[in-house]
Design a protein around this motif. Structure first.
Motif, PDB file in Angstrom:
ATOM      1  N   PRO A 116     -59.691  -7.918  40.190  1.00 48.92           N
ATOM      2  CA  PRO A 116     -60.949  -7.523  39.545  1.00 48.92           C
ATOM      3  C   PRO A 116     -62.145  -8.294  40.072  1.00 48.92           C
ATOM      4  CG  PRO A 116     -59.656  -8.916  38.079  1.00 48.92           C
ATOM      5  CD  PRO A 116     -58.782  -8.613  39.270  1.00 48.92           C
ATOM      6  N   GLN A 117     -61.884  -9.431  40.755  1.00 56.06           N
ATOM      7  CA  GLN A 117     -62.978 -10.241  41.269  1.00 56.06           C
ATOM      8  C   GLN A 117     -63.306  -9.923  42.728  1.00 56.06           C
ATOM      9  OE1 GLN A 117     -64.627 -12.157  39.211  1.00 56.06           O
ATOM     10  NE2 GLN A 117     -63.217 -11.652  37.550  1.00 56.06           N
ATOM     11  N   ALA A 118     -62.686  -8.883  43.270  1.00 58.49           N
ATOM     12  CA  ALA A 118     -62.936  -8.553  44.669  1.00 58.49           C
ATOM     13  C   ALA A 118     -64.418  -8.225  44.861  1.00 58.49           C
ATOM     14  CB  ALA A 118     -62.088  -7.355  45.081  1.00 58.49           C
ATOM     15  N   PRO A 119     -65.020  -8.727  45.932  1.00 59.65           N
ATOM     16  CA  PRO A 119     -66.454  -8.477  46.141  1.00 59.65           C
ATOM     17  C   PRO A 119     -66.723  -6.999  46.376  1.00 59.65           C
ATOM     18  CG  PRO A 119     -65.486  -9.482  48.087  1.00 59.65           C
ATOM     19  CD  PRO A 119     -64.454  -9.527  47.021  1.00 59.65           C
ATOM     20  N   ARG A 120     -67.773  -6.518  45.796  1.00 60.44           N
ATOM     21  CA  ARG A 120     -68.147  -5.119  45.982  1.00 60.44           C
ATOM     22  C   ARG A 120     -69.220  -5.027  47.065  1.00 60.44           C
ATOM     23  NH1 ARG A 120     -72.997  -4.136  43.342  1.00 60.44           N
ATOM     24  NH2 ARG A 120     -73.713  -5.842  41.982  1.00 60.44           N
ATOM     25  N   ARG A 121     -69.196  -3.913  47.780  1.00 57.45           N
ATOM     26  CA  ARG A 121     -70.181  -3.699  48.820  1.00 57.45           C
ATOM     27  C   ARG A 121     -71.512  -3.357  48.159  1.00 57.45           C
ATOM     28  NH1 ARG A 121     -68.211  -3.110  53.858  1.00 57.45           N
ATOM     29  NH2 ARG A 121     -70.075  -1.982  54.493  1.00 57.45           N
ATOM     30  N   VAL A 122     -72.581  -3.951  48.684  1.00 54.10           N
ATOM     31  CA  VAL A 122     -73.907  -3.720  48.122  1.00 54.10           C
ATOM     32  C   VAL A 122     -74.855  -3.309  49.241  1.00 54.10           C
ATOM     33  CG1 VAL A 122     -73.552  -5.392  46.262  1.00 54.10           C
ATOM     34  CG2 VAL A 122     -74.578  -6.145  48.411  1.00 54.10           C
ATOM     35  N   ARG A 123     -75.936  -2.663  48.854  1.00 58.56           N
ATOM     36  CA  ARG A 123     -76.990  -2.320  49.803  1.00 58.56           C
ATOM     37  C   ARG A 123     -78.150  -3.262  49.531  1.00 58.56           C
ATOM     38  NH1 ARG A 123     -78.522   1.731  53.117  1.00 58.56           N
ATOM     39  NH2 ARG A 123     -80.770   2.110  53.363  1.00 58.56           N
ATOM     40  N   PRO A 124     -78.440  -4.208  50.441  1.00 54.50           N
ATOM     41  CA  PRO A 124     -79.516  -5.165  50.186  1.00 54.50           C
ATOM     42  C   PRO A 124     -80.851  -4.468  49.958  1.00 54.50           C
ATOM     43  CG  PRO A 124     -78.167  -5.845  52.062  1.00 54.50           C
ATOM     44  CD  PRO A 124     -77.759  -4.459  51.720  1.00 54.50           C
ATOM     45  N   GLY A 125     -81.635  -5.053  49.051  1.00 55.70           N
ATOM     46  CA  GLY A 125     -82.956  -4.502  48.768  1.00 55.70           C
ATOM     47  C   GLY A 125     -83.947  -4.812  49.885  1.00 55.70           C
ATOM     48  N   GLU A 126     -85.158  -4.245  49.734  1.00 55.70           N
ATOM     49  CA  GLU A 126     -86.185  -4.405  50.760  1.00 55.70           C
ATOM     50  C   GLU A 126     -86.565  -5.865  50.950  1.00 55.70           C
ATOM     51  OE1 GLU A 126     -88.551  -3.524  53.799  1.00 55.70           O
ATOM     52  OE2 GLU A 126     -87.252  -2.121  52.743  1.00 55.70           O
ATOM     53  N   GLU A 127     -86.705  -6.630  49.853  1.00 55.89           N
ATOM     54  CA  GLU A 127     -87.067  -8.036  49.955  1.00 55.89           C
ATOM     55  C   GLU A 127     -85.972  -8.834  50.655  1.00 55.89           C
ATOM     56  OE1 GLU A 127     -89.271 -11.598  49.506  1.00 55.89           O
ATOM     57  OE2 GLU A 127     -89.758  -9.455  49.591  1.00 55.89           O
ATOM     58  N   ALA A 128     -84.711  -8.517  50.354  1.00 55.83           N
ATOM     59  CA  ALA A 128     -83.605  -9.212  51.010  1.00 55.83           C
ATOM     60  C   ALA A 128     -83.604  -8.917  52.507  1.00 55.83           C
ATOM     61  CB  ALA A 128     -82.272  -8.800  50.383  1.00 55.83           C
ATOM     62  N   ARG A 129     -83.894  -7.670  52.873  1.00 57.48           N
ATOM     63  CA  ARG A 129     -83.940  -7.323  54.292  1.00 57.48           C
ATOM     64  C   ARG A 129     -85.076  -8.062  55.002  1.00 57.48           C
ATOM     65  NH1 ARG A 129     -82.543  -2.119  52.286  1.00 57.48           N
ATOM     66  NH2 ARG A 129     -84.715  -1.375  52.389  1.00 57.48           N
ATOM     67  N   ARG A 130     -86.216  -8.184  54.320  1.00 58.28           N
ATOM     68  CA  ARG A 130     -87.347  -8.880  54.923  1.00 58.28           C
ATOM     69  C   ARG A 130     -87.024 -10.361  55.145  1.00 58.28           C
ATOM     70  NH1 ARG A 130     -91.228 -12.220  53.714  1.00 58.28           N
ATOM     71  NH2 ARG A 130     -90.541 -12.429  51.544  1.00 58.28           N
ATOM     72  N   LEU A 131     -86.465 -10.988  54.130  1.00 57.89           N
ATOM     73  CA  LEU A 131     -86.095 -12.391  54.260  1.00 57.89           C
ATOM     74  C   LEU A 131     -85.062 -12.593  55.364  1.00 57.89           C
ATOM     75  CD1 LEU A 131     -85.848 -13.285  50.461  1.00 57.89           C
ATOM     76  CD2 LEU A 131     -87.506 -14.241  52.079  1.00 57.89           C
ATOM     77  N   TYR A 132     -84.129 -11.698  55.412  1.00 60.26           N
ATOM     78  CA  TYR A 132     -83.074 -11.801  56.413  1.00 60.26           C
ATOM     79  C   TYR A 132     -83.651 -11.726  57.821  1.00 60.26           C
ATOM     80  CZ  TYR A 132     -79.079 -10.465  59.277  1.00 60.26           C
ATOM     81  OH  TYR A 132     -78.135 -10.406  60.283  1.00 60.26           O
ATOM     82  N   ARG A 133     -84.517 -10.747  58.063  1.00 62.11           N
ATOM     83  CA  ARG A 133     -85.094 -10.583  59.393  1.00 62.11           C
ATOM     84  C   ARG A 133     -85.913 -11.813  59.797  1.00 62.11           C
ATOM     85  NH1 ARG A 133     -85.739  -5.071  57.612  1.00 62.11           N
ATOM     86  NH2 ARG A 133     -87.842  -5.558  56.865  1.00 62.11           N
ATOM     87  N   GLU A 134     -86.694 -12.352  58.856  1.00 60.74           N
ATOM     88  CA  GLU A 134     -87.501 -13.534  59.168  1.00 60.74           C
ATOM     89  C   GLU A 134     -86.629 -14.740  59.499  1.00 60.74           C
ATOM     90  OE1 GLU A 134     -90.219 -14.377  56.083  1.00 60.74           O
ATOM     91  OE2 GLU A 134     -91.455 -12.578  56.400  1.00 60.74           O
ATOM     92  N   LEU A 135     -85.567 -14.924  58.725  1.00 58.34           N
ATOM     93  CA  LEU A 135     -84.692 -16.068  58.964  1.00 58.34           C
ATOM     94  C   LEU A 135     -83.978 -15.957  60.309  1.00 58.34           C
ATOM     95  CD1 LEU A 135     -83.202 -16.579  55.381  1.00 58.34           C
ATOM     96  CD2 LEU A 135     -84.538 -18.249  56.677  1.00 58.34           C
ATOM     97  N   VAL A 136     -83.538 -14.760  60.649  1.00 57.44           N
ATOM     98  CA  VAL A 136     -82.858 -14.580  61.928  1.00 57.44           C
ATOM     99  C   VAL A 136     -83.828 -14.822  63.080  1.00 57.44           C
ATOM    100  CG1 VAL A 136     -81.688 -12.929  63.418  1.00 57.44           C
ATOM    101  CG2 VAL A 136     -81.099 -13.047  60.994  1.00 57.44           C
ATOM    102  N   ARG A 137     -85.058 -14.343  62.954  1.00 56.02           N
ATOM    103  CA  ARG A 137     -86.046 -14.556  64.011  1.00 56.02           C
ATOM    104  C   ARG A 137     -86.346 -16.051  64.189  1.00 56.02           C
ATOM    105  NH1 ARG A 137     -88.965 -10.097  61.315  1.00 56.02           N
ATOM    106  NH2 ARG A 137     -88.590  -8.169  62.490  1.00 56.02           N
ATOM    107  N   GLN A 138     -86.370 -16.795  63.087  1.00 60.39           N
ATOM    108  CA  GLN A 138     -86.724 -18.211  63.158  1.00 60.39           C
ATOM    109  C   GLN A 138     -85.551 -19.097  63.597  1.00 60.39           C
ATOM    110  OE1 GLN A 138     -88.186 -19.218  59.281  1.00 60.39           O
ATOM    111  NE2 GLN A 138     -89.859 -17.726  59.333  1.00 60.39           N
ATOM    112  N   ALA A 139     -84.332 -18.761  63.137  1.00 61.39           N
ATOM    113  CA  ALA A 139     -83.211 -19.685  63.280  1.00 61.39           C
ATOM    114  C   ALA A 139     -82.133 -19.218  64.249  1.00 61.39           C
ATOM    115  CB  ALA A 139     -82.574 -19.942  61.903  1.00 61.39           C
TER     116      ALA A 139
END
Length: 264
Positions: A116-139
């Motif tokens: 019952p604790q298995a992780p479920r697949r999610v679709r990241p929101g717009e803010e999460a996508r923005r943060l992700y792209r910025e972090l990848v570009r920087q790091a």
């Protein structure tokens, strides 16, 4: 010649400490050799004990079961029947795991259950996508030329990818703040005395761990047997074998008496 800035008294103390470390290292090596030698001796004696005496112990267990079954057949008493069942259980092979679980195990030997604790697949929101792209570009690790910095960035991006996979905006914001703060300040290199004290502490811990292993080996059944005849373990095995053979002969006589037809 003393290193620059080091007082003669301090240098003398470090020299004595270094000598103590070297002596402790050599003592540990000798102790480790002794423990490993004893471990091999215990394993070899255990193997010989099993090879030479194992069949005799098995025969004794079988004879005990046969005797108990003969007694139960003769008396018919409930207690004798129970003892016969117990004796036979000692020599009957145990069922395998697959037999016990009747095919309920998966191919990897683990019972399949819904988690019952298995992780479920999610679709990241717009803010999460923005943060992700910025972090990848920087790091991104490719932006670094130093090998250590590339590793630091690679480990950081792995955490970013994990947070993004869960669509965790809070974790991504925390990672952005962590990256903006820069790498943690490097700790000053320890002094030679600190390194020597740390080495002494590790040597003491290692010796304590080896002493525990040695004590466990000595307290084992095989270790106790080896203490009886440390100079002639083969002779001890021969002596035990003679005792077991005598027990086998005595039980065989007992069984023959129980199975002999009663005289008219």
């Amino acid at each position: 010649m003393n290193p620059e800035g080091v007082q003669p008294e301090q240098q003398g103390a470090e020299d004595r400490l270094e000598k103590a470390v070297r002596a402790a290292e050599q003592a540990l090596i000798e102790f480790e050799i002794a423990v490993e030698t004893f471990r091999v001796e215990v394993e070899n004696f255990s193997r010989l004990h099993h090879q030479r005496l194992g069949p005799m112990y098995t025969r004794l267990d079988e004879l005990d079961a046969l005797i108990a079954e003969a007694v139960a057949a003769h008396t018919g008493e409930r207690e004798d029947i129970a003892r016969a069942w117990e004796a036979r259980a000692l020599v009957m092979p145990m069922p395998g795991v697959e037999e016990l679980f009747e095919g309920l195990l998966g191919s990897d030997g683990v019972r399949q259950v819904d988690d019952p604790q298995a992780p479920r697949r999610v679709r990241p929101g717009e803010e999460a996508r923005r943060l992700y792209r910025e972090l990848v570009r920087q790091a991104h690790p490719d932006l670094a030329q130093d090998e250590a910095e590339q590793k630091r960035r690679g480990d950081f991006i792995a955490r970013v990818n994990e947070a993004y996979g869960y669509g965790d905006e809070a974790a991504l914001r925390a990672l952005a703040e962590e990256w903006a703060a820069g790498p943690p300040a490097e700790r000053p290199a320890p002094s030679k005395a600190e390194e020597l004290y740390a080495r002494l502490e590790w040597l003491a811990e290692r010796k304590e761990a080896l002493a525990a292993v040695a004590a466990e080996l000595e307290a084992s059944a095989i270790g106790q047997m080896m203490k009886i005849a440390p100079e002639d373990p083969d002779g001890l095995l021969n002596e035990i074998a003679e005792q077991l053979l005598a027990q086998v002969a005595e039980r065989e006589r007992r069984l023959a008496e129980l199975l002999r037809p009663a005289a008219d």
